[in-house]
Each structure stands twice: as structure tokens, then as C-alpha cells.
Enzyme design. Structure first.
Site, PDB file in Angstrom:
ATOM      1  N   ARG A  93       0.841  -1.198   0.000  1.00 46.53           N
ATOM      2  CA  ARG A  93       0.000   0.000   0.000  1.00 46.53           C
ATOM      3  C   ARG A  93       0.879   1.252   0.000  1.00 46.53           C
ATOM      4  N   GLU A 136      13.905  14.854   6.764  1.00 46.90           N
ATOM      5  CA  GLU A 136      15.365  14.839   6.843  1.00 46.90           C
ATOM      6  C   GLU A 136      15.760  14.152   8.148  1.00 46.90           C
ATOM      7  N   TRP A 165      14.646   8.345   5.106  1.00 48.76           N
ATOM      8  CA  TRP A 165      13.446   7.494   5.270  1.00 48.76           C
ATOM      9  C   TRP A 165      12.515   7.621   4.071  1.00 48.76           C
ATOM     10  N   THR A 167      10.510   6.419   0.996  1.00 53.42           N
ATOM     11  CA  THR A 167       9.927   5.221   0.379  1.00 53.42           C
ATOM     12  C   THR A 167      10.122   5.257  -1.135  1.00 53.42           C
ATOM     13  N   ASN A 243      -2.161  15.018   3.168  1.00 58.37           N
ATOM     14  CA  ASN A 243      -3.585  14.743   3.420  1.00 58.37           C
ATOM     15  C   ASN A 243      -4.063  13.567   2.572  1.00 58.37           C
ATOM     16  N   ARG A 271      -7.219 -24.619  16.681  1.00 58.97           N
ATOM     17  CA  ARG A 271      -6.171 -24.869  17.682  1.00 58.97           C
ATOM     18  C   ARG A 271      -6.812 -25.527  18.900  1.00 58.97           C
ATOM     19  N   GLU A 366       3.805   9.683   7.990  1.00 62.91           N
ATOM     20  CA  GLU A 366       2.623  10.492   7.649  1.00 62.91           C
ATOM     21  C   GLU A 366       2.059  11.206   8.871  1.00 62.91           C
TER      22      GLU A 366
HETATM   23  P1  TGC Z   1       2.164  25.361  10.252  1.00 66.55           P
HETATM   24  O1  TGC Z   1       2.594  26.763  10.557  1.00 66.55           O
HETATM   25  O2  TGC Z   1       1.127  24.720  11.134  1.00 66.55           O
HETATM   26  O3  TGC Z   1       1.619  25.283   8.749  1.00 66.55           O
HETATM   27  C1  TGC Z   1       2.348  25.858   7.686  1.00 66.55           C
HETATM   28  C2  TGC Z   1       1.346  26.087   6.568  1.00 66.55           C
HETATM   29  O4  TGC Z   1       0.833  24.798   6.128  1.00 66.55           O
HETATM   30  C3  TGC Z   1      -0.572  24.755   6.334  1.00 66.55           C
HETATM   31  N1  TGC Z   1      -0.884  23.388   6.743  1.00 66.55           N
HETATM   32  C4  TGC Z   1      -1.538  22.524   5.941  1.00 66.55           C
HETATM   33  N2  TGC Z   1      -2.065  22.679   4.718  1.00 66.55           N
HETATM   34  C5  TGC Z   1      -2.676  21.588   4.171  1.00 66.55           C
HETATM   35  N3  TGC Z   1      -2.756  20.378   4.787  1.00 66.55           N
HETATM   36  C6  TGC Z   1      -2.233  20.203   6.014  1.00 66.55           C
HETATM   37  N4  TGC Z   1      -2.294  18.997   6.597  1.00 66.55           N
HETATM   38  C7  TGC Z   1      -1.581  21.298   6.656  1.00 66.55           C
HETATM   39  N5  TGC Z   1      -0.947  21.471   7.862  1.00 66.55           N
HETATM   40  C8  TGC Z   1      -0.536  22.765   7.895  1.00 66.55           C
HETATM   41  C9  TGC Z   1      -0.873  25.779   7.402  1.00 66.55           C
HETATM   42  O5  TGC Z   1      -2.222  26.210   7.287  1.00 66.55           O
HETATM   43  C10 TGC Z   1       0.121  26.861   7.014  1.00 66.55           C
HETATM   44  O6  TGC Z   1      -0.375  27.508   5.883  1.00 66.55           O
HETATM   45  P2  TGC Z   1      -0.063  29.082   5.669  1.00 66.55           P
HETATM   46  O7  TGC Z   1      -0.889  29.477   4.476  1.00 66.55           O
HETATM   47  O8  TGC Z   1      -0.451  29.772   6.956  1.00 66.55           O
HETATM   48  O9  TGC Z   1       1.439  29.150   5.414  1.00 66.55           O
HETATM   49  O10 TGC Z   1       3.479  24.451  10.133  1.00 66.55           O
HETATM   50  P3  TGC Z   1       4.273  23.789  11.326  1.00 66.55           P
HETATM   51  O11 TGC Z   1       5.724  23.941  10.993  1.00 66.55           O
HETATM   52  O12 TGC Z   1       3.769  24.299  12.642  1.00 66.55           O
HETATM   53  O13 TGC Z   1       3.930  22.215  11.223  1.00 66.55           O
HETATM   54  C11 TGC Z   1       2.622  21.783  11.369  1.00 66.55           C
HETATM   55  C12 TGC Z   1       2.633  20.270  11.470  1.00 66.55           C
HETATM   56  C13 TGC Z   1       3.456  19.814  12.663  1.00 66.55           C
HETATM   57  C14 TGC Z   1       1.207  19.814  11.571  1.00 66.55           C
HETATM   58  C15 TGC Z   1       3.280  19.678  10.194  1.00 66.55           C
HETATM   59  O14 TGC Z   1       4.635  20.022  10.139  1.00 66.55           O
HETATM   60  C16 TGC Z   1       3.179  18.166  10.090  1.00 66.55           C
HETATM   61  O15 TGC Z   1       2.192  17.680   9.596  1.00 66.55           O
HETATM   62  N6  TGC Z   1       4.241  17.457  10.570  1.00 66.55           N
HETATM   63  C17 TGC Z   1       4.292  15.988  10.352  1.00 66.55           C
HETATM   64  C18 TGC Z   1       5.211  15.672   9.196  1.00 66.55           C
HETATM   65  C19 TGC Z   1       4.716  14.468   8.397  1.00 66.55           C
HETATM   66  O16 TGC Z   1       3.566  14.066   8.482  1.00 66.55           O
HETATM   67  N7  TGC Z   1       5.625  13.943   7.577  1.00 66.55           N
HETATM   68  C20 TGC Z   1       5.286  12.884   6.636  1.00 66.55           C
HETATM   69  C21 TGC Z   1       6.346  12.820   5.561  1.00 66.55           C
HETATM   70  S1  TGC Z   1       5.863  11.821   4.214  1.00 66.55           S
HETATM   71  C22 TGC Z   1       5.778  10.244   4.786  1.00 66.55           C
HETATM   72  O17 TGC Z   1       5.906   9.962   5.958  1.00 66.55           O
HETATM   73  C23 TGC Z   1       5.503   9.210   3.723  1.00 66.55           C
HETATM   74  S2  TGC Z   1       5.410   7.607   4.419  1.00 66.55           S
HETATM   75  C24 TGC Z   1       5.040   6.603   3.077  1.00 66.55           C
HETATM   76  C25 TGC Z   1       3.540   6.381   2.909  1.00 66.55           C
HETATM   77  O18 TGC Z   1       2.791   7.366   2.997  1.00 66.55           O
HETATM   78  O19 TGC Z   1       3.104   5.254   2.700  1.00 66.55           O
HETATM   79  P1  FAD Z   2      10.558  12.679  15.386  1.00 63.73           P
HETATM   80  O1  FAD Z   2       9.862  13.812  14.721  1.00 63.73           O
HETATM   81  O2  FAD Z   2      11.968  12.844  15.834  1.00 63.73           O
HETATM   82  O3  FAD Z   2       9.643  12.231  16.634  1.00 63.73           O
HETATM   83  C1  FAD Z   2      10.197  11.427  17.687  1.00 63.73           C
HETATM   84  C2  FAD Z   2       9.135  11.361  18.787  1.00 63.73           C
HETATM   85  O4  FAD Z   2       8.869  12.717  19.252  1.00 63.73           O
HETATM   86  C3  FAD Z   2       7.793  10.829  18.258  1.00 63.73           C
HETATM   87  O5  FAD Z   2       7.157  10.069  19.272  1.00 63.73           O
HETATM   88  C4  FAD Z   2       6.987  12.104  18.000  1.00 63.73           C
HETATM   89  O6  FAD Z   2       5.591  11.888  18.061  1.00 63.73           O
HETATM   90  C5  FAD Z   2       7.478  12.993  19.146  1.00 63.73           C
HETATM   91  N1  FAD Z   2       7.273  14.416  18.846  1.00 63.73           N
HETATM   92  C6  FAD Z   2       7.826  15.152  17.845  1.00 63.73           C
HETATM   93  N2  FAD Z   2       7.377  16.430  17.898  1.00 63.73           N
HETATM   94  C7  FAD Z   2       6.510  16.489  18.943  1.00 63.73           C
HETATM   95  C8  FAD Z   2       5.703  17.525  19.525  1.00 63.73           C
HETATM   96  N3  FAD Z   2       5.697  18.768  19.017  1.00 63.73           N
HETATM   97  N4  FAD Z   2       4.925  17.216  20.596  1.00 63.73           N
HETATM   98  C9  FAD Z   2       4.910  15.949  21.096  1.00 63.73           C
HETATM   99  N5  FAD Z   2       5.652  14.927  20.613  1.00 63.73           N
HETATM  100  C10 FAD Z   2       6.438  15.211  19.545  1.00 63.73           C
HETATM  101  N6  FAD Z   2       9.226  10.699   4.941  1.00 63.73           N
HETATM  102  C11 FAD Z   2       9.180  11.253   3.684  1.00 63.73           C
HETATM  103  O7  FAD Z   2       9.350  12.466   3.523  1.00 63.73           O
HETATM  104  N7  FAD Z   2       8.933  10.470   2.580  1.00 63.73           N
HETATM  105  C12 FAD Z   2       8.728   9.124   2.679  1.00 63.73           C
HETATM  106  O8  FAD Z   2       8.501   8.456   1.669  1.00 63.73           O
HETATM  107  C13 FAD Z   2       8.795   8.510   3.977  1.00 63.73           C
HETATM  108  N8  FAD Z   2       8.662   7.169   4.109  1.00 63.73           N
HETATM  109  C14 FAD Z   2       8.870   6.592   5.346  1.00 63.73           C
HETATM  110  C15 FAD Z   2       8.887   5.199   5.453  1.00 63.73           C
HETATM  111  C16 FAD Z   2       9.136   4.597   6.685  1.00 63.73           C
HETATM  112  C17 FAD Z   2       9.178   3.091   6.779  1.00 63.73           C
HETATM  113  C18 FAD Z   2       9.336   5.404   7.841  1.00 63.73           C
HETATM  114  C19 FAD Z   2       9.560   4.772   9.187  1.00 63.73           C
HETATM  115  C20 FAD Z   2       9.330   6.791   7.738  1.00 63.73           C
HETATM  116  C21 FAD Z   2       9.115   7.401   6.493  1.00 63.73           C
HETATM  117  N9  FAD Z   2       9.154   8.782   6.338  1.00 63.73           N
HETATM  118  C22 FAD Z   2       9.065   9.354   5.087  1.00 63.73           C
HETATM  119  C23 FAD Z   2       9.543   9.626   7.494  1.00 63.73           C
HETATM  120  C24 FAD Z   2       8.378   9.884   8.442  1.00 63.73           C
HETATM  121  O9  FAD Z   2       7.503  10.801   7.890  1.00 63.73           O
HETATM  122  C25 FAD Z   2       8.988  10.397   9.781  1.00 63.73           C
HETATM  123  O10 FAD Z   2       9.658   9.321  10.390  1.00 63.73           O
HETATM  124  C26 FAD Z   2       7.904  10.939  10.702  1.00 63.73           C
HETATM  125  O11 FAD Z   2       7.421  12.164  10.192  1.00 63.73           O
HETATM  126  C27 FAD Z   2       8.411  11.157  12.134  1.00 63.73           C
HETATM  127  O12 FAD Z   2       9.627  11.877  12.145  1.00 63.73           O
HETATM  128  P2  FAD Z   2      10.892  11.265  12.937  1.00 63.73           P
HETATM  129  O13 FAD Z   2      11.005   9.837  12.595  1.00 63.73           O
HETATM  130  O14 FAD Z   2      12.045  12.177  12.685  1.00 63.73           O
HETATM  131  O15 FAD Z   2      10.484  11.354  14.490  1.00 63.73           O
END
Ligand code: TGC
Ligand code: FAD
Length: 387
Positions: A93, A136, A165, A167, A243, A271, A366
Site C-alpha cells: 500500500r 530529513e 526514510w 519510500t 492529506n 487450535r 505520515e
Molecule cells: P504550520 O505553521 O502549522 O503550517 C504551515 C502552513 O501549512 C498549512 N498546513 C496545511 N495545509 C494543508 N494540509 C495540512 N495537513 C496542513 N498542515 C498545515 C498551514 O495552514 C500553514 O499555511 P499558511 O498558508 O499559513 O502558510 O506548520 P508547522 O511547521 O507548525 O507544522 C505543522 C505540522 C506539525 C502539523 C506539520 O509540520 C506536520 O504535519 N508534521 C508531520 C510531518 C509528516 O507528516 N511527515 C510525513 C512525511 S511523508 C511520509 O511519511 C511518507 S510515508 C510513506 C507512505 O505514505 O506510505
Molecule cells: P521525530 O519527529 O523525531 O519524533 C520522535 C518522537 O517525538 C515521536 O514520538 C513524535 O511523536 C514525538 N514528537 C515530535 N514532535 C513532537 C511535539 N511537538 N509534541 C509531542 N511529541 C512530539 N518521509 C518522507 O518524507 N517520505 C517518505 O517516503 C517517507 N517514508 C517513510 C517510510 C518509513 C518506513 C518510515 C519509518 C518513515 C518514512 N518517512 C518518510 C519519514 C516519516 O515521515 C517520519 O519518520 C515521521 O514524520 C516522524 O519523524 P521522525 O522519525 O524524525 O520522528
């Protein structure tokens, strides 16, 4: 043979086309993917030979318009597709999530016409593979703190930095890379053969082993201007892509939970301990009832979210609730299922522990559970508790 786990008969609410697509994918996962997953999981590899079939099945870019090679179908269909793929493995997925939601979506949403025509049909067919570089090593939950930079150069940009990290990172023909420019966060389409771009596999994973996860590095990597996503400005752009992927996960993890519940129920019926099936013990029945109840609640949440998304009414905090709740559900369910399997349940003879370990990655990526808690907390209180 997969059993249909639909306690509240949600099938009645799907259209015939939605049911047909779901059932086609369910059969494909059972016939084509499950026979391979144990070997690939053991070797820590993604089964790349299946990618053309994923293209033919239309699961790469489900909601992207047909004009660009996508299936042009609804978010509900996308959810059902993710559910059936993850019933096989979260890595399967993830491949489709990244290709569709994190690569095709930003190109469709923020790209130029030339970029759409150059990349989207090939990505939809599985002829090209993409990855999404936001995280990063030192900036995961806080991608706003990213340190990868793009500075203007003659005819384009020079990229320096790294992503972690990622994918599909070593498989990708094109990486959607987010970097800070003097104007703010921008998106760049970095192609595999660009000088200064390297991708290396992350080894030693216990989770999401049947998935390619890599570190990307950029050393004075030149990216021509026509490879910058012209409409993607600010952190909002990459976060909006999340999203789409998060929504797919809210459905996907139901598939993982179904797989574990199904395996545990069938096992409990056969079992024998103390001369009778363990399914005859009250505590086993309690576990099964808990699992089915939580799966059913998660299905209702995902179904309603899909209809909201199809109506254009789903906001990012709605998606956060479903990702947070349903991943919790799947982790608890897979753990309960694992206990029913006893010692057998710690081997890859059975699928449950593979799903359980995968779900630790799904909880983390995510947006971790904490991050989605805070997204919801900010929405409810109006106060950000991130920093
Ligand atoms: P913040 O100041 O809250 O927001 C900056 C601007 O972004 C807007 N915004 C969004 N817009 C659309 N959708 C969302 N979910 C949004 N969240 C925030 C916000 O309105 C603002 O817009 P503007 O016009 O005012 O500039 O930014 P922040 O630095 O405080 O961070 C907010 C936070 C912590 C929620 C965000 O950084 C976050 O979601 N952190 C988690 C990072 C994350 O989810 N990483 C995933 C990486 S990809 C991945 O893991 C792929 S895994 C493989 C697979 O999917 O199968
Ligand atoms: P951290 O952000 O260092 O978090 C460590 C701990 O601190 C967690 O428990 C977290 O919840 C907690 N924490 C952090 N901030 C706060 C806060 N403000 N308040 C309370 N608790 C907090 N990323 C991509 O960009 N592209 C990809 O394709 C992708 N694929 C991935 C595939 C796999 C298998 C994995 C494991 C990760 C992947 N990621 C990808 C990265 C993923 O999005 C990050 O691992 C995730 O966003 C968490 O960041 P981190 O691992 O640095 O943990």
C-alpha cells in the site's frame, strides 16, 4: 480465501463499481501478492516485478484524471483500493500511496502542463516510479525546519542537502524533493540521472521490510527551472500532499487489521488446547469480539470520511482523526491476534506479526500519533501546542 469482514454491511452502501473494484483487488492480492510476500519480506525487498500489474489495475493515481493516465475515480474507491493492498502488506500500500498521493498528486496539483504530460502517464502505468523527499534526518515531525537548500543558478537551481526514510527512494526515476529557496519552500522534480543526486538503501529494518526505504543526497545537484513545481509555494504544498496519503492510510490499516483478525479467527477454531478449540474459551471470544468491534468502528469512520472527501468537505483535521484512530485500532487488533496464535504467531509462517511490525512504521510516518493529536488539539482549542 479472504473472508469478507463487513459486520455492519457497509457493502450495501458502496456502488456496484466500488464493490467490483474492491473485489478485483482482493483477488489480485490473494492470488498474485500473498504467494510472494514472505520471500520478499525476508529479503527486505519490494516485489518490483508486480509494478506493471499495479499500473494495469489502475491503483497508481486512482483519483488523477484519465486525461493524464490516471483512473479518474473517487476518493472512496482510492480508500477501498488502499484497504485491499494493505490487506496484503503495508509495504504494498505504501508503494501505491507514495506513487499516487505523494508524487502524482503534487505534479497534478502544482506542476506545469509539460511536467504533467511528461511524468503522469508513465507514473500511472508504473513505467516510471516516484518518491517524495520531505523528511530529513534532523527534521521529521518538523519538516518546516528542513535544511535542504536550493539556490538560483544559470537556467535553474543548485540543490544541496539530504532526505531520510524515503519510500521508493532507490527505485525512483523521479523524486519530488522539497527544499528552501530564498522565496520559501519549493518542490523540485529531481530525475534519477541528475548529477549530484544519490540514493542509498536503509538497512536493518524490522518494519516495512517489503518496501524500499532510502536516504537521498544532493551535492550541487543542478535542477533545471522547468523541473521546479511552479505552483508549489510554501510548506502548505507538501503538507497538502500528506492529506491524500494520510487519508489512504485510514483505509489501508483496516485491511491489515482484517488480515490479522481473519487469521486469528481461523486459527482459534482449529487450535486445540485442554481437548477443545481455543475459540471455545471465553477469553479468546472476548479478544475476537473486541477486534471485530474496533474494525467495524474504523470502517464506519473511513466510509464517512471518504464520502466527505468526495463531497469536497474533508479538512486536514478530519483526516488526522481517522489516521490516528484507525492506526491505533490496527495496532491493538494485530497485537491481540498475535496472542491468539501463540508461539506460531512469532514466525513468518503466519502473517500477523508482519502486519504488527509494519504498523509501527505506519504509526510513525505520515505524522506520528502525537502529531495528529496536536493537529486535532489545535483545531479544537485554537491554540497550537507544537512548540
Ligand atoms: P504550520 O505553521 O502549522 O503550517 C504551515 C502552513 O501549512 C498549512 N498546513 C496545511 N495545509 C494543508 N494540509 C495540512 N495537513 C496542513 N498542515 C498545515 C498551514 O495552514 C500553514 O499555511 P499558511 O498558508 O499559513 O502558510 O506548520 P508547522 O511547521 O507548525 O507544522 C505543522 C505540522 C506539525 C502539523 C506539520 O509540520 C506536520 O504535519 N508534521 C508531520 C510531518 C509528516 O507528516 N511527515 C510525513 C512525511 S511523508 C511520509 O511519511 C511518507 S510515508 C510513506 C507512505 O505514505 O506510505
Ligand atoms: P521525530 O519527529 O523525531 O519524533 C520522535 C518522537 O517525538 C515521536 O514520538 C513524535 O511523536 C514525538 N514528537 C515530535 N514532535 C513532537 C511535539 N511537538 N509534541 C509531542 N511529541 C512530539 N518521509 C518522507 O518524507 N517520505 C517518505 O517516503 C517517507 N517514508 C517513510 C517510510 C518509513 C518506513 C518510515 C519509518 C518513515 C518514512 N518517512 C518518510 C519519514 C516519516 O515521515 C517520519 O519518520 C515521521 O514524520 C516522524 O519523524 P521522525 O522519525 O524524525 O520522528
Amino acid at each position: 480465501m479472504f473472508t469478507d469482514i463487513d459486520f455492519y454491511q457497509l457493502s450495501d452502501l458502496f456502488s456496484p463499481e466500488e464493490r467490483m473494484i474492491r473485489d478485483t483487488l482482493r483477488t489480485w492480492v490473494e492470488d498474485k501478492f500473498l504467494p510472494l510476500v514472505r520471500e520478499y519480506h525476508g529479503r527486505g525487498l519490494f516485489p518490483t516485478e508486480l509494478i506493471p500489474q499495479l499500473g494495469e489495475l489502475g491503483v497508481l493515481g486512482v483519483t488523477i484524471p484519465e486525461a493524464y493516465g490516471g483512473a479518474g475515480l473517487s476518493h472512496t474507491v482510492y480508500g477501498l483500493a488502499m484497504q485491499e493492498l494493505e490487506r496484503g502488506d503495508s509495504g504494498l500500500r505504501s508503494f501505491a500511496s507514495v506513487q499516487g498521493s505523494l508524487v502524482m498528486y503534487p505534479i497534478y496539483q502544482y506542476g506545469s502542463e509539460m511536467q504533467k504530460l511528461k511524468f503522469l502517464p508513465a507514473l500511472a502505468a508504473g513505467e516510471k516510479i516516484g518518491c517524495f523527499g520531505l523528511t530529513e534526518a534532523d527534521h521529521g515531525s518538523d519538516p518546516g525546519g528542513m535544511e535542504t537548500r536550493a539556490v538560483p543558478a544559470d537556467g535553474g537551481w543548485l540543490l544541496n542537502g539530504s532526505k531520510m526514510w524515503i519510500t521508493n527512494g532507490t527505485l525512483a526515476d523521479v523524486a519530488v524533493v522539497w527544499a528552501k529557496t530564498p522565496q520559501g519552500t519549493n518542490g523540485f522534480l529531481v530525475e534519477k540521472d541528475f548529477k549530484g543526486f544519490t540514493a542509498n538503501t536503509i538497512k536493518g529494518k524490522f518494519s516495512l521490510r517489503a518496501s524500499d526505504t532510502a536516504e537521498l543526497s544532493f551535492q550541487d545537484c543542478f535542477v533545471p527551472e522547468e523541473n521546479r513545481l511552479p505552483l508549489a509555494l510554501g510548506l502548505k504544498a507538501p503538507l497538502s500532499c500528506l492529506n491524500e496519503a494520510r487519508y489512504g492510510i485510514a483505509w489501508g490499516v483496516i485491511g491489515a487489521a482484517m488480515a490479522c483478525y481473519d487469521e486469528a479467527l481461523q486459527y482459534a477454531r482449529t487450535r486445540i488446547q485442554f481437548g477443545q478449540p481455543i475459540a471455545s474459551f471465553q477469553l479468546t471470544q472476548h479478544k475476537l469480539v473486541e477486534m471485530l468491534s474496533e474494525i467495524t468502528k474504523a470502517q464506519l469512520l473511513a466510509y464517512r470520511l471518504g464520502r466527505l472527501k468526495d463531497a469536497g468537505q474533508a479538512r486536514h483535521f478530519h483526516i488526522s482523526m481517522a489516521k490516528r484512530n484507525n492506526v491505533d485500532m490496527a495496532l491493538v487488533t494485530s497485537r491481540q491476534a498475535r496472542t491468539i496464535l501463540g508461539a506460531n504467531g512469532i514466525t513468518d509462517e503466519y502473517q500477523t506479526i508482519r502486519h504488527l511490525l509494519n504498523l509501527e512504521s505506519v504509526l510513525t510516518y505520515e505524522g506520528t500519533r502525537d502529531i495528529h493529536t496536536l493537529i486535532l488539539g489545535e483545531h479544537i482549542t485554537g491554540i497550537s501546542a507544537f512548540k
